[in-house]
Structure formats: C-alpha cells, structure tokens
Design a protein around this motif. Structure first.
Motif, PDB file in Angstrom:
ATOM      1  N   SER A   1      11.857  -4.073  -8.484  1.00 27.46           N
ATOM      2  CA  SER A   1      10.681  -3.878  -7.639  1.00 27.46           C
ATOM      3  C   SER A   1      10.802  -2.555  -6.898  1.00 27.46           C
ATOM      4  O   SER A   1      11.854  -1.910  -6.897  1.00 27.46           O
ATOM      5  CB  SER A   1      10.571  -5.027  -6.631  1.00 27.46           C
ATOM      6  OG  SER A   1      11.661  -4.971  -5.716  1.00 27.46           O
TER       7      SER A   1
ATOM      8  N   THR B   1      10.944  -2.153  -3.762  1.00 26.46           N
ATOM      9  CA  THR B   1      11.939  -2.326  -2.697  1.00 26.46           C
ATOM     10  C   THR B   1      13.355  -2.153  -3.230  1.00 26.46           C
ATOM     11  O   THR B   1      14.189  -1.466  -2.630  1.00 26.46           O
ATOM     12  CB  THR B   1      11.798  -3.722  -2.061  1.00 26.46           C
ATOM     13  OG1 THR B   1      10.479  -3.861  -1.527  1.00 26.46           O
ATOM     14  CG2 THR B   1      12.814  -3.911  -0.948  1.00 26.46           C
TER      15      THR B   1
ATOM     16  N   ARG C   1       9.981   2.944   0.322  1.00 35.06           N
ATOM     17  CA  ARG C   1       9.364   2.041  -0.655  1.00 35.06           C
ATOM     18  C   ARG C   1       7.957   2.495  -1.030  1.00 35.06           C
ATOM     19  O   ARG C   1       7.554   2.414  -2.186  1.00 35.06           O
ATOM     20  CB  ARG C   1       9.314   0.619  -0.087  1.00 35.06           C
ATOM     21  CG  ARG C   1       8.720  -0.416  -1.049  1.00 35.06           C
ATOM     22  CD  ARG C   1       8.571  -1.764  -0.374  1.00 35.06           C
ATOM     23  NE  ARG C   1       7.663  -1.691   0.761  1.00 35.06           N
ATOM     24  CZ  ARG C   1       6.324  -1.714   0.657  1.00 35.06           C
ATOM     25  NH1 ARG C   1       5.749  -1.764  -0.542  1.00 35.06           N
ATOM     26  NH2 ARG C   1       5.575  -1.658   1.729  1.00 35.06           N
TER      27      ARG C   1
ATOM     28  N   ASN D   1       6.674   3.204  -4.739  1.00 34.86           N
ATOM     29  CA  ASN D   1       5.526   2.458  -5.247  1.00 34.86           C
ATOM     30  C   ASN D   1       4.465   3.401  -5.816  1.00 34.86           C
ATOM     31  O   ASN D   1       3.854   3.110  -6.846  1.00 34.86           O
ATOM     32  CB  ASN D   1       4.925   1.608  -4.133  1.00 34.86           C
ATOM     33  CG  ASN D   1       4.054   0.493  -4.667  1.00 34.86           C
ATOM     34  OD1 ASN D   1       4.405  -0.187  -5.632  1.00 34.86           O
ATOM     35  ND2 ASN D   1       2.908   0.294  -4.038  1.00 34.86           N
TER      36      ASN D   1
ATOM     37  N   GLU E   1       5.077 -11.168 -10.973  1.00 36.44           N
ATOM     38  CA  GLU E   1       4.776 -11.010  -9.555  1.00 36.44           C
ATOM     39  C   GLU E   1       5.436 -12.148  -8.784  1.00 36.44           C
ATOM     40  O   GLU E   1       5.318 -13.314  -9.172  1.00 36.44           O
ATOM     41  CB  GLU E   1       3.265 -11.006  -9.304  1.00 36.44           C
ATOM     42  CG  GLU E   1       2.567  -9.769  -9.860  1.00 36.44           C
ATOM     43  CD  GLU E   1       1.085  -9.746  -9.534  1.00 36.44           C
ATOM     44  OE1 GLU E   1       0.520  -8.639  -9.450  1.00 36.44           O
ATOM     45  OE2 GLU E   1       0.504 -10.843  -9.376  1.00 36.44           O
TER      46      GLU E   1
ATOM     47  N   LYS F   1       6.535 -13.363  -1.661  1.00 37.00           N
ATOM     48  CA  LYS F   1       7.509 -13.430  -0.585  1.00 37.00           C
ATOM     49  C   LYS F   1       6.771 -13.398   0.745  1.00 37.00           C
ATOM     50  O   LYS F   1       6.375 -12.333   1.230  1.00 37.00           O
ATOM     51  CB  LYS F   1       8.494 -12.268  -0.669  1.00 37.00           C
ATOM     52  CG  LYS F   1       9.491 -12.385  -1.817  1.00 37.00           C
ATOM     53  CD  LYS F   1      10.567 -11.325  -1.707  1.00 37.00           C
ATOM     54  CE  LYS F   1      11.632 -11.527  -2.775  1.00 37.00           C
ATOM     55  NZ  LYS F   1      12.732 -10.529  -2.662  1.00 37.00           N
TER      56      LYS F   1
ATOM     57  N   GLU G   1       5.440  -9.240  -4.452  1.00 38.92           N
ATOM     58  CA  GLU G   1       6.341  -8.224  -4.989  1.00 38.92           C
ATOM     59  C   GLU G   1       6.125  -8.086  -6.489  1.00 38.92           C
ATOM     60  O   GLU G   1       6.191  -9.066  -7.226  1.00 38.92           O
ATOM     61  CB  GLU G   1       7.791  -8.622  -4.706  1.00 38.92           C
ATOM     62  CG  GLU G   1       8.784  -7.522  -4.976  1.00 38.92           C
ATOM     63  CD  GLU G   1      10.192  -7.918  -4.554  1.00 38.92           C
ATOM     64  OE1 GLU G   1      10.835  -7.128  -3.847  1.00 38.92           O
ATOM     65  OE2 GLU G   1      10.635  -9.027  -4.942  1.00 38.92           O
ATOM     66  N   ARG G   2       5.851  -6.859  -6.930  1.00 41.60           N
ATOM     67  CA  ARG G   2       5.612  -6.606  -8.351  1.00 41.60           C
ATOM     68  C   ARG G   2       6.919  -6.168  -9.013  1.00 41.60           C
ATOM     69  O   ARG G   2       7.526  -5.174  -8.620  1.00 41.60           O
ATOM     70  CB  ARG G   2       4.536  -5.535  -8.557  1.00 41.60           C
ATOM     71  CG  ARG G   2       3.227  -5.867  -7.893  1.00 41.60           C
ATOM     72  CD  ARG G   2       2.201  -4.762  -8.082  1.00 41.60           C
ATOM     73  NE  ARG G   2       1.559  -4.860  -9.376  1.00 41.60           N
ATOM     74  CZ  ARG G   2       1.560  -3.905 -10.290  1.00 41.60           C
ATOM     75  NH1 ARG G   2       2.225  -2.773 -10.061  1.00 41.60           N
ATOM     76  NH2 ARG G   2       0.935  -4.061 -11.444  1.00 41.60           N
TER      77      ARG G   2
END
Length: 208
Positions: free
Chosen positions: A33, A35, A45, A49, A66, A69, A74-75
């Motif tokens: 992800s 993150t 981040r 992204n 996906e 959270k 979150e992808r």
C-alpha cells in the motif's frame, strides 16, 4: 503478474523512467500500500499515492485488493510485471534502423538489430497476450572464450556458413500456409557483471 512486460506507449515510458516510480515498481514486485511504500522509500504517503495513481493510469501497477481500516480504505497495489522493457516503438521517430548501414562487423549495427528484435518480439508478446496465445520463439544464450582474434574470426565465418546452410535447407519460399521467421545471431565481448566497469573496451569492441 507477468515476468516481463513491454512498454510501447511513449507517455508510459516517460512515467516509468522517473527514479521514484522506478523504485516503487521494484518494491511492488510484492503487493503493498501507499503507507507501506512510504516507509520504505522515505516519502510522505500522499506523494507515494500520487505516483501510484500515475503508474496505475498507464497500466504499470494494478489494484490487488482493498482493505478497510477504520474510516480509511487501504488500496493494495502490485506491479503488473516483475520487470519492464521499453520498446523502441516508444521512440519510433528516432528508433535505429538496421537497413540504413548493414555491417556485420559494426557494434552499432548490432545494436540496431537488437533494437529491432526488442521491437518485434515486444509487438508479438503484446498481440499474443491480447489473443491469449503463445509466441513460437527460440533463443540460445551462452559464452565462448577465444584463444585469439584469428580464432574469433574463424568462428564467425563458420557460424555464418552454418546458419546460411540451415536457412537454405529449411526455407520454403512458396510454402502454402508457411510463416516467415526472423533469425538473429550475435557475438560480442562479454561484460563482467557487477564489476562496475561498464565503459571498458577491448580490441573487439572499439567500433566507432
């Protein structure tokens, strides 16, 4: 995930050559992800992204899943291939053309032939993937140590004669339902991997 993907779109090629995006593609050989990647590459981040969305737009990364959270989704992304090759098609206006100056002893002509090989095989792979078919190809990769320049020259002559004989034996000009195939054979000095000396020259590689 593909082992190798061919990039033919000039815009996609430009996107892939950005140092940050190249690093992200390498990291995304395993799903991750924004993150997770931000911690690895040392960027915010939001910036990661942004780069991921750009890579996704050009088909260089894909959504795996996906994950929810809390209030955030979150992808999880993954590169569409383990490695990428930029086809000369992406630079078609300045792509090398082997027919301009055919010279079997020219390193630059060899490079033009190799470029054409990447272009043609890349197109075959792309077309075969769309048709869900396999491409019928064959390649040999090996090394030979010559004791002298005379031996190298003799090897080149014998190799050329052998290939010409094989082509003459199997070439069927008027075969109904037959299909043309290109044969490319190359011999060049080996480069020691990891030596860091990418600019070394030898008596066999000083063509200008």
């Amino acid at each position: 995930m593909l082992d190798v993907a061919v990039i033919e779109d000039p815009a996609a090629a430009e996107v892939s050559l950005d140092p940050v995006r190249t690093r992200l593609l390498a990291e995304l050989s395993e799903p991750g992800s924004a993150t997770m990647l931000a911690a690895k590459v040392g960027l915010p981040r939001q910036k990661v992204n942004y780069h991921l969305k750009t890579l996704e737009r050009y088909g260089l990364v894909e959504l795996v899943e996906e994950r929810r959270k809390g209030n955030v989704t979150e992808r999880i992304m993954r590169a569409t291939a383990a490695s990428f090759v930029i086809s000369p098609v992406a630079l078609s206006a300045v792509a090398p053309d082997p027919s301009r100056a055919p010279d079997q002893l020219s390193a630059r002509w060899m490079l033009a032939v190799a470029s054409q090989l990447v272009r043609d095989v890349g197109r075959l792979i792309t077309g075969a993937a769309k048709a869900r078919q396999k491409v019928a190809t064959f390649a040999i990769d090996g090394e030979v140590r010559f004791a002298s320049a005379a031996d190298r020259a003799a090897f080149a002559r014998e190799l050329a004669e052998t290939v010409i004989a094989l082509v003459g034996k199997y070439h069927a000009e008027g075969a109904e339902g037959g299909r043309d195939h290109r044969v490319v054979v190359a011999v060049h000095p080996s480069i020691t991997r990891g030596s860091g000396d990418t600019g070394a020259t030898t008596s066999a590689s000083k063509e200008q």
